[in-house]
Design an enzyme around this catalytic site. Structure first.
Site, PDB file in Angstrom:
ATOM      1  N   LYS A 107      -6.802  13.849 -10.317  1.00  0.00           N
ATOM      2  CA  LYS A 107      -6.930  13.603  -8.881  1.00  0.00           C
ATOM      3  C   LYS A 107      -5.648  12.980  -8.335  1.00  0.00           C
ATOM      4  O   LYS A 107      -4.827  12.445  -9.079  1.00  0.00           O
ATOM      5  CB  LYS A 107      -8.139  12.714  -8.590  1.00  0.00           C
ATOM      6  CG  LYS A 107      -8.124  11.366  -9.274  1.00  0.00           C
ATOM      7  CD  LYS A 107      -9.444  10.639  -9.034  1.00  0.00           C
ATOM      8  CE  LYS A 107      -9.427   9.264  -9.693  1.00  0.00           C
ATOM      9  NZ  LYS A 107     -10.696   8.541  -9.446  1.00  0.00           N
ATOM     10  N   MET A 139      12.270  -0.206   5.009  1.00  0.00           N
ATOM     11  CA  MET A 139      11.675   1.121   4.881  1.00  0.00           C
ATOM     12  C   MET A 139      12.406   1.980   3.863  1.00  0.00           C
ATOM     13  O   MET A 139      11.780   2.683   3.055  1.00  0.00           O
ATOM     14  CB  MET A 139      11.669   1.841   6.235  1.00  0.00           C
ATOM     15  CG  MET A 139      11.039   3.224   6.187  1.00  0.00           C
ATOM     16  SD  MET A 139      11.116   4.107   7.755  1.00  0.00           S
ATOM     17  CE  MET A 139       9.983   3.138   8.744  1.00  0.00           C
ATOM     18  N   TYR A 199      15.720  -8.320   7.112  1.00  0.00           N
ATOM     19  CA  TYR A 199      14.953  -8.521   8.338  1.00  0.00           C
ATOM     20  C   TYR A 199      14.389  -9.943   8.410  1.00  0.00           C
ATOM     21  O   TYR A 199      13.861 -10.476   7.424  1.00  0.00           O
ATOM     22  CB  TYR A 199      13.783  -7.530   8.405  1.00  0.00           C
ATOM     23  CG  TYR A 199      14.167  -6.165   8.904  1.00  0.00           C
ATOM     24  CD1 TYR A 199      14.701  -5.990  10.175  1.00  0.00           C
ATOM     25  CD2 TYR A 199      13.973  -5.044   8.111  1.00  0.00           C
ATOM     26  CE1 TYR A 199      15.043  -4.725  10.643  1.00  0.00           C
ATOM     27  CE2 TYR A 199      14.305  -3.765   8.561  1.00  0.00           C
ATOM     28  CZ  TYR A 199      14.839  -3.622   9.831  1.00  0.00           C
ATOM     29  OH  TYR A 199      15.164  -2.374  10.285  1.00  0.00           O
ATOM     30  N   ARG A 235     -21.132   4.128  -5.281  1.00  0.00           N
ATOM     31  CA  ARG A 235     -20.017   4.856  -4.669  1.00  0.00           C
ATOM     32  C   ARG A 235     -20.364   6.324  -4.512  1.00  0.00           C
ATOM     33  O   ARG A 235     -20.573   6.804  -3.408  1.00  0.00           O
ATOM     34  CB  ARG A 235     -18.734   4.671  -5.506  1.00  0.00           C
ATOM     35  CG  ARG A 235     -17.511   5.319  -4.888  1.00  0.00           C
ATOM     36  CD  ARG A 235     -16.265   5.115  -5.735  1.00  0.00           C
ATOM     37  NE  ARG A 235     -16.312   5.846  -6.996  1.00  0.00           N
ATOM     38  CZ  ARG A 235     -15.268   5.960  -7.822  1.00  0.00           C
ATOM     39  NH1 ARG A 235     -14.115   5.363  -7.529  1.00  0.00           N
ATOM     40  NH2 ARG A 235     -15.383   6.629  -8.946  1.00  0.00           N
TER      41      ARG A 235
END
Length: 381
Positions: free
Chosen positions: A57, A322, A276, A156
């Site tokens: 998956k 980023m 930043y 689930r």
């Protein structure tokens, strides 16, 4: 390299499935298919003759479902599990016929014909899914394979106990039940009483269904012992090098190595604001390197960590951006690291599980977050 099974997706050493060339990429992800094969062998040895599937998956946990499947096929694996119908369709196109592919989440309403066309088998999780697949079998005029999942306590996926116990004798008309299965919620905690509770619930529920082979163990479940093995194990994480026995030595081989290129180096003086928000100020003269990897590539913004170069630890300074991370390279001789050089973020110096711990998460999330901008290189095929 030829595909020695005559089936599957051959992957030569050094091949990649991305459109990003090694020279154009900011980072390189190396995936060791030989290590995946060895991990499968190690799991098979623990299972002592029990069949072993491969869980693919999320595109093989982010590493390439077709490439991973090809490696597992060479070890004799012929049963695969994906999460979504779309993943199953893609895997079938890559592998061709000859292997069983089960869709763990079941089929979305109305998609039964697509699953049939691709030769996929649903994992039936609800009465509604059961009815839709039974109708598909009636329309096809033949029995259709499926697995049936019961909810043994994870809440689930899978049929709730009340639904299982309410099924009539004709509920599975036209359906070839390949496996009755459930999923363990706490297998990575071997002393958790939930494991035994789920085993007991699974024993009770599968006896309310038509007789069929059973499957309960995931990666960590394999290490709970033979009681949990039944007829088929479904490892995922352990194949990819994630430790299935947290708190103990990892019995699996590492599979991935992540390296990022240096984009620029510089020197700064005491008091310089870095990154930043200027969350870090230099306490003295520093030499810095900016690498071409950031949260857009799946390296979590909260993952305060380090990179390594020739065994030397290079700590992050400032925030993850980023597309870039700033490293303190003052521990290296001046001029030793330059533009285009590679530093390692996952590999010999820092394991996948260690990188995940720095991010406050798990190896699963790190692997499946790794982005599409890497040059992907497959070795050990």
């Amino acid at each position: 390299m030829n595909d020695d099974t005559g089936r599957g997706f051959p992957v030569p050493d050094g091949a990649d499935n991305s459109t990003v060339s090694e020279t154009a990429a900011g980072a390189i992800l190396t995936i060791d298919l030989g290590a995946i094969r060895e991990n499968y062998r190690r799991l098979k040895a623990r299972l002592a003759g029990v069949r072993c599937a491969g869980v693919l998956k999320a595109d093989g946990y982010g590493l390439g479902a077709a490439q991973v499947a090809s490696a597992l096929i060479r070890e004799g694996c012929d049963i695969f599990f994906v999460a979504l119908l779309s993943e199953g369709i893609a895997l079938r196109k890559a592998l061709g016929p000859g292997h069983d592919i089960f869709v763990l989440n079941g089929l979305p309403p109305g998609s039964e014909s697509e699953a049939l066309a691709a030769g996929l088998h649903p994992v039936i999780n609800s009465i509604a899914q059961l009815g839709a697949w039974r109708e598909a079998a009636r329309a096809a005029g033949r029995k259709l394979p499926a697995a049936v999942q019961v909810d043994s306590g994870m809440s689930r996926l899978g049929m709730p106990p009340a639904d299982v116990e309410a099924l009539g004798t004709d509920a599975f008309d036209g359906i070839d039940i390949r496996f009755v299965m459930s999923h363990l919620a706490c297998a990575d905690e071997p002393r958790n009483p939930a494991n035994e509770q789920q085993w007991l619930a699974f024993e009770r529920l599968r006896k309310a269904l038509p007789a069929a082979p059973a499957s309960l163990a995931n990666s960590s479940g394999i290490f709970l012992g033979p009681l949990y093995h039944y007829d088929l194990a479904r490892p995922g994480a352990a194949l990819y090098g994630i430790n299935p026995t947290p708190g103990e030595t990892n019995p699996m081989l590492p599979v991935v190595r992540l390296q990022a290129k240096v984009a620029q180096t510089r020197s700064v003086e005491e008091g310089a604001g870095i990154g930043y928000g200027h969350t870090y100020h230099s306490r003295g003269p520093l030499r810095l390197a900016t690498i071409s990897l950031g949260y857009a590539d799946g390296w979590h913004r909260r993952a305060a960590s380090a990179a390594w170069f020739e065994g030397v630890r290079l700590p992050f300074v400032g925030r993850v951006s980023m597309d870039s991370i700033i490293l303190d390279i003052s521990a290296l001789p001046a001029g030793r690291l330059g533009e285009g050089d590679l530093v390692e973020l996952i590999g010999q110096s820092q394991s996948l599980d260690d990188a995940a711990a720095h991010a406050g998460t798990i190896g699963y999330e790190i692997l499946t977050s790794l982005g599409a901008r890497f040059h992907r290189r497959y070795i050990g095929a």
